[in-house]
Design a protein around this motif. Structure first.
Motif, PDB file in Angstrom:
ATOM      1  N   UNK A   1     119.239  48.485  22.594  1.00 67.57           N
ATOM      2  CA  UNK A   1     119.299  49.644  23.479  1.00 67.57           C
ATOM      3  C   UNK A   1     118.045  49.717  24.361  1.00 67.57           C
ATOM      4  N   UNK A   2     116.897  49.424  23.794  1.00 66.98           N
ATOM      5  CA  UNK A   2     115.661  49.379  24.587  1.00 66.98           C
ATOM      6  C   UNK A   2     115.774  48.278  25.635  1.00 66.98           C
ATOM      7  N   UNK A   3     116.268  47.130  25.215  1.00 65.88           N
ATOM      8  CA  UNK A   3     116.430  46.003  26.134  1.00 65.88           C
ATOM      9  C   UNK A   3     117.381  46.350  27.272  1.00 65.88           C
ATOM     10  N   UNK A   4     118.516  46.949  26.965  1.00 68.68           N
ATOM     11  CA  UNK A   4     119.491  47.264  28.021  1.00 68.68           C
ATOM     12  C   UNK A   4     118.952  48.349  28.956  1.00 68.68           C
TER      13      UNK A   4
ATOM     14  N   UNK B   1     126.232  31.972  22.567  1.00 73.58           N
ATOM     15  CA  UNK B   1     125.489  31.609  21.356  1.00 73.58           C
ATOM     16  C   UNK B   1     125.539  32.707  20.300  1.00 73.58           C
ATOM     17  N   UNK B   2     125.454  33.939  20.753  1.00 70.44           N
ATOM     18  CA  UNK B   2     125.421  35.081  19.840  1.00 70.44           C
ATOM     19  C   UNK B   2     126.681  35.905  20.073  1.00 70.44           C
ATOM     20  N   UNK B   3     127.703  35.590  19.302  1.00 64.06           N
ATOM     21  CA  UNK B   3     129.024  36.205  19.486  1.00 64.06           C
ATOM     22  C   UNK B   3     129.188  37.427  18.589  1.00 64.06           C
ATOM     23  N   UNK B   4     130.129  38.296  18.948  1.00 66.99           N
ATOM     24  CA  UNK B   4     130.339  39.521  18.163  1.00 66.99           C
ATOM     25  C   UNK B   4     130.624  39.266  16.682  1.00 66.99           C
ATOM     26  N   UNK B   5     131.600  38.471  16.367  1.00 67.11           N
ATOM     27  CA  UNK B   5     131.892  38.110  14.986  1.00 67.11           C
ATOM     28  C   UNK B   5     132.348  39.241  14.084  1.00 67.11           C
ATOM     29  N   UNK B   6     132.291  38.973  12.795  1.00 64.21           N
ATOM     30  CA  UNK B   6     132.791  39.879  11.761  1.00 64.21           C
ATOM     31  C   UNK B   6     131.983  41.178  11.715  1.00 64.21           C
ATOM     32  N   UNK B   7     130.683  41.067  11.869  1.00 65.56           N
ATOM     33  CA  UNK B   7     129.822  42.259  11.825  1.00 65.56           C
ATOM     34  C   UNK B   7     130.257  43.269  12.884  1.00 65.56           C
TER      35      UNK B   7
ATOM     36  N   UNK C   1     119.571  40.191  20.555  1.00 63.27           N
ATOM     37  CA  UNK C   1     119.177  41.363  19.779  1.00 63.27           C
ATOM     38  C   UNK C   1     120.373  42.040  19.117  1.00 63.27           C
ATOM     39  N   UNK C   2     121.428  42.274  19.885  1.00 55.28           N
ATOM     40  CA  UNK C   2     122.571  43.039  19.367  1.00 55.28           C
ATOM     41  C   UNK C   2     123.387  42.217  18.376  1.00 55.28           C
TER      42      UNK C   2
ATOM     43  N   UNK D   1     124.963  54.638  12.254  1.00 58.36           N
ATOM     44  CA  UNK D   1     123.525  54.821  12.087  1.00 58.36           C
ATOM     45  C   UNK D   1     122.892  53.896  11.052  1.00 58.36           C
ATOM     46  N   UNK D   2     123.611  53.546  10.007  1.00 59.98           N
ATOM     47  CA  UNK D   2     123.025  52.669   8.996  1.00 59.98           C
ATOM     48  C   UNK D   2     122.966  51.210   9.442  1.00 59.98           C
ATOM     49  N   UNK D   3     123.732  50.851  10.454  1.00 58.31           N
ATOM     50  CA  UNK D   3     123.742  49.481  10.972  1.00 58.31           C
ATOM     51  C   UNK D   3     122.813  49.293  12.164  1.00 58.31           C
ATOM     52  N   UNK D   4     122.281  50.374  12.697  1.00 62.39           N
ATOM     53  CA  UNK D   4     121.551  50.328  13.956  1.00 62.39           C
ATOM     54  C   UNK D   4     120.279  49.489  13.898  1.00 62.39           C
ATOM     55  N   UNK D   5     119.667  49.386  12.733  1.00 63.07           N
ATOM     56  CA  UNK D   5     118.397  48.634  12.600  1.00 63.07           C
ATOM     57  C   UNK D   5     118.574  47.356  11.808  1.00 63.07           C
ATOM     58  N   UNK D   6     119.775  46.808  11.842  1.00 64.38           N
ATOM     59  CA  UNK D   6     120.021  45.539  11.160  1.00 64.38           C
ATOM     60  C   UNK D   6     120.006  45.704   9.703  1.00 64.38           C
TER      61      UNK D   6
END
Length: 159
Positions: free
Chosen positions: A104-107, A25-31, A93-94, A154-159
């Motif tokens: 990361x908390x989840x894993x 459902x939640x695939x890696x994709x372009x991001x 989440x990812x 680091x700029x992508x880490x929090x969505x």
């Protein structure tokens, strides 16, 4: 095998399939493709292959525990199901939320839950703990990769 055994097998395969479906459902994709990744990142094709094998082993482990204790150890089944829920949440989440920090908390919680599953299963039926060990090893790699992805992006880490 009896009908009851086949039903138990189907239940454990279904539980693992449901957890695995989060990755579909939640695939890696372009991001994800645009993120900086460590040189040791496994190739994209490896993830579904490895996860399929790990979920099959995990279903087998769950079934072995069921065969050993049935409903007399609800703690074992609850911990097993909780680990699957944590696994399913990681993809959401990812990839879904693009929250590498929360993933990361989840894993980390998933890793701890698998250590607990292995210890509990070992105390009930050691053979049921063994198929979970490769799962724990792969989650260790995934957690390390998750951490490195945060460091490299680091700029992508929090969505």
């Amino acid at each position: 095998m009896s009908t009851e055994m086949w039903i138990a097998v189907a239940v454990f395969v279904s539980l693992n399939f449901l957890a695995a479906s989060s990755g579909g459902l939640f695939k890696p994709g372009v991001w994800y493709a645009g993120l900086n990744k460590p040189a040791w990142t496994p190739p994209n094709w490896a993830f579904p292959v490895v996860w399929s094998l790990l979920f099959a082993l995990n279903a087998w482990a769950g079934w072995m525990i069921w065969e050993a204790v049935g409903m007399s150890r609800p703690d074992a089944l609850a911990l097993y199901i909780a680990s699957l829920a944590l696994n399913a949440a990681w993809s959401w989440l990812f990839f879904g939320r693009k929250r590498m920090d929360l993933a990361l908390i989840d894993v980390a919680l998933l890793w701890l839950s698998l250590v607990a599953v292995i210890a509990l299963f070992w105390s009930i039926r050691p053979a049921a703990a063994l198929p979970v060990v490769p799962y724990l090893l792969w989650v260790t790699i995934a957690a390390t990769l998750n951490r490195e992805m945060i460091r490299l992006n680091p700029t992508e880490a929090k969505g």
